[in-house]
Each structure stands twice: as structure tokens, then as C-alpha cells.
Scaffold this motif. Sequence first.
Motif: not given
Length: 124
Positions: A12, A18-19
Motif C-alpha cells: 500500500p 489510497a487507492p
Amino acid sequence: PPLAQERLVSRPAPAGYAPIIFLQSAPTPELCFLAAPAAAVDPAYELDAQSTELELVQGVETPLEVLVLLTVREGQAGTANLLAPVAINPSTRRAVQAIRRDRRYSCRHPLAGTPCGNRLAQCL
């Protein structure tokens, strides 16, 4: 294929990105791709079920994760490669770039106005 020997690890992005996801090579750490879930770019995105590459990773019960690679160029809007997404089987941790034959999508899909595009614009 040029990257057949690479083992990519999905990481991540830092908080606030994010995303967006980083696909980083384990043996070659300086090799890293920006990616995002296909649905974050196009909520109606459909993987090409006829793609012969998918046979390499497809599971009977396991739905595939579908990521698209992002391109960012200085002074230009970002794009996503919807023509050749990366399909990942989370159970086996095998992945393949599933190239569409029908040209339904572009390899330079504009990110402007998408969750990914909005996030990239804020971070760059």
C-alpha cells in the motif's frame, strides 16, 4: 516476457495516497510500478474473461484482484492502462498481465475525475 523472472510485491502507498498501490520488485527494489484497483479508475471495468493469460492464475473459487498500472508524466494528467491489467490470484499469489484483444479499453485512460486521478493530483 521481460518481467517473467521478477517477483512483485504489492505494497500500500503511504497514508493519504489510497487507492494507489505500489507493485515493487523483491529482487530489484528500484523497480516499482504505481497501480490501483481497476474499479477505482472505472467502476464498471470488466476483465476480459477470454484472455488466455488468465488461465495461468485463475482459481475456481477465488476471485481475482485486478490492478491497472498508472503513468504519471511531469506537466501532464495521469493515465491508467486499462488495456492490459494485472490480474492477481490472492490465494496462490500468482499474477499475470492480461492483455485484452478487443481494444474495448485504452492503455492511456485519463485519470482526471477518478478517485486515483484526484488523489494523484493532490499528492504531486
